[in-house]
Design a protein around this motif. Sequence first.
Motif, PDB file in Angstrom:
ATOM      1  N   GLN A  89     -42.174   6.364  52.849  1.00 32.69           N
ATOM      2  CA  GLN A  89     -42.860   7.543  53.392  1.00 32.69           C
ATOM      3  C   GLN A  89     -44.043   7.175  54.288  1.00 32.69           C
ATOM      4  O   GLN A  89     -44.830   8.041  54.687  1.00 32.69           O
ATOM      5  N   LEU A 100     -45.083  20.647  47.126  1.00 31.61           N
ATOM      6  CA  LEU A 100     -44.171  19.570  46.732  1.00 31.61           C
ATOM      7  C   LEU A 100     -42.696  19.782  47.089  1.00 31.61           C
ATOM      8  O   LEU A 100     -42.111  18.957  47.798  1.00 31.61           O
ATOM      9  N   THR A 108     -39.777  14.601  53.583  1.00 28.75           N
ATOM     10  CA  THR A 108     -39.511  13.349  52.873  1.00 28.75           C
ATOM     11  C   THR A 108     -38.040  12.950  52.921  1.00 28.75           C
ATOM     12  O   THR A 108     -37.716  11.812  53.279  1.00 28.75           O
ATOM     13  N   PHE A 212     -37.288  11.896  39.726  1.00 29.86           N
ATOM     14  CA  PHE A 212     -37.887  12.802  38.739  1.00 29.86           C
ATOM     15  C   PHE A 212     -36.769  13.663  38.166  1.00 29.86           C
ATOM     16  O   PHE A 212     -35.656  13.687  38.711  1.00 29.86           O
ATOM     17  N   GLU A 242     -46.255  17.462  38.056  1.00 32.23           N
ATOM     18  CA  GLU A 242     -47.123  17.399  39.238  1.00 32.23           C
ATOM     19  C   GLU A 242     -47.507  18.815  39.686  1.00 32.23           C
ATOM     20  O   GLU A 242     -48.670  19.068  39.975  1.00 32.23           O
ATOM     21  N   ASP A 329     -49.922   7.117  46.069  1.00 30.85           N
ATOM     22  CA  ASP A 329     -48.746   7.978  46.248  1.00 30.85           C
ATOM     23  C   ASP A 329     -48.421   8.188  47.734  1.00 30.85           C
ATOM     24  O   ASP A 329     -48.009   9.275  48.143  1.00 30.85           O
TER      25      ASP A 329
HETATM   26  N1  GUN Z   1     -41.811  14.112  43.063  1.00 34.00           N
HETATM   27  C1  GUN Z   1     -40.557  13.675  43.321  1.00 34.00           C
HETATM   28  N2  GUN Z   1     -40.530  12.920  44.421  1.00 34.00           N
HETATM   29  C2  GUN Z   1     -41.781  12.850  44.879  1.00 34.00           C
HETATM   30  C3  GUN Z   1     -42.387  12.203  45.993  1.00 34.00           C
HETATM   31  O1  GUN Z   1     -41.749  11.525  46.793  1.00 34.00           O
HETATM   32  N3  GUN Z   1     -43.724  12.362  46.123  1.00 34.00           N
HETATM   33  C4  GUN Z   1     -44.452  13.111  45.254  1.00 34.00           C
HETATM   34  N4  GUN Z   1     -45.766  13.229  45.441  1.00 34.00           N
HETATM   35  N5  GUN Z   1     -43.906  13.730  44.208  1.00 34.00           N
HETATM   36  C5  GUN Z   1     -42.590  13.604  44.025  1.00 34.00           C
END
Ligand code: GUN
Length: 437
Positions: A89, A100, A108, A212, A242, A329
């Motif tokens: 990234q 997100l 992304t 995830f 998150e 991150d």
């Molecule tokens: N959660 C799943 N993939 C990602 C990612 O690439 N970046 C972030 N910040 N959270 C995620």
Amino acid sequence: MVRHDQHGTSNLHLLLGQTLTFTGDPFHTGPQDAVRHETQGAVAIDEGRIVAVGPADNLKTTYPDAPLTDHGEALLSPGFVDAHAHYPQTAIIASWGKRLIDWLGHYTFPEEARFADPAHAGTIARRYFDLTLAAGTTTAVSFATIHPESVDAYFNEARARGLRALAGKTCMDQNAPHALSDTAASAYDDSKRLLEKWHGIDRLGYVITPRFAPTSSREQLEALGALWAEHPEVLMQTHLSEQHEEIAWVAELFPEARDYTDVYDRFGLLGEGALMGHAIHLSPRERDRLKEAGASLVHCPTSNTFIGSGLFDMEGLAKAGHRIGLATDIGGGSSFSMLRTMAAAYEVAQLRGMALHPAQLWWLATAGSARALRLGQTIGTLAPGYEADIIAVDLASTPAIAQRSARAETLWEALFPTIMMGDDRAIAAVYVGGNRV
Ligand code: GUN
Ligand code: FE
């Protein structure tokens, strides 16, 4: 003990500067008690390792013939350890306007799809290590993409530079674009092959990497849990709690699980050596379970503010004894610099009513992150036996910082302006395995 090569000449050399060594965890002892500081210090390096740290006069007497590199008033510190990043990234850092789930779909995934091309992966891996080394980061733990070649690109580049580096193939077999989807079986097979190819080669470490819960089926999580059980010597990394929308999605996808943490737990993906990125919105049960399992929590403060995720509970989690690392991150995070990342950690903690001490911030970015990676006896501390990944930090790198640090009466007062306002201009020198880069 000074070692000599076959010609009888020592490779030992001395770096001079201020030295900072953590002797304990500044979240548990008082910040001042956990630190040894020499204003006129020295570090002796031999064969890629630190052999001595102490007052410059003492080390010059002990090693009278050793060549010297004098970094003046700069602070000699372990290189920074970034416990969670996505090197693919790099080129989409600072992409505007999304939270997100939309950020993943919009910016992304299209960029990660480009890593099907090994030439692109190689270009970005080179750029990533150029940028992070300039920022003083000497070890990073990265997600790659689903493409095995993206893991090869990262490790080839890290190996050529002599870095201690960790990464793994990102696994996704649902809720991802077709071009970025593997299967439960191919995720297991590719991860296993990459682990056997790279783990323990030079200074490289493989990390089992389900992206995830939303992007992995039960079958894939189970397969990766099985792989981890077969290879408990490697780390496992993923994302946890998150954003609220993400947590609600996980609850829909895995109704049988008690909570988000339990999804990983059910498949053997919780334990010592698990790196749980973000870990912001945790229930009391999840905190207790994460603590009991010995998982590491990785705080990504520039990402959490940039994507609008929330405020990590550093005070509560540190007090409860969680193992916590600090991370950029990239590219959800908005800076390659662990200095900027420390500043963001300070700001996030302030918004929760806690003032993190500079010693705690610096520890998180070095020894704390190293401990989170189970490398607390290997990197992240300026002490004999540790690998010689060292940075020299200029504490007066810009006029604004210089005028503030000029007034400082303590090391911490001198360091804090660099934490809050510093960037790669503060990184005066970087040593990787004892060699200046
Ligand atoms: N959660 C799943 N993939 C990602 C990612 O690439 N970046 C972030 N910040 N959270 C995620
Ligand atoms: Fe991440």
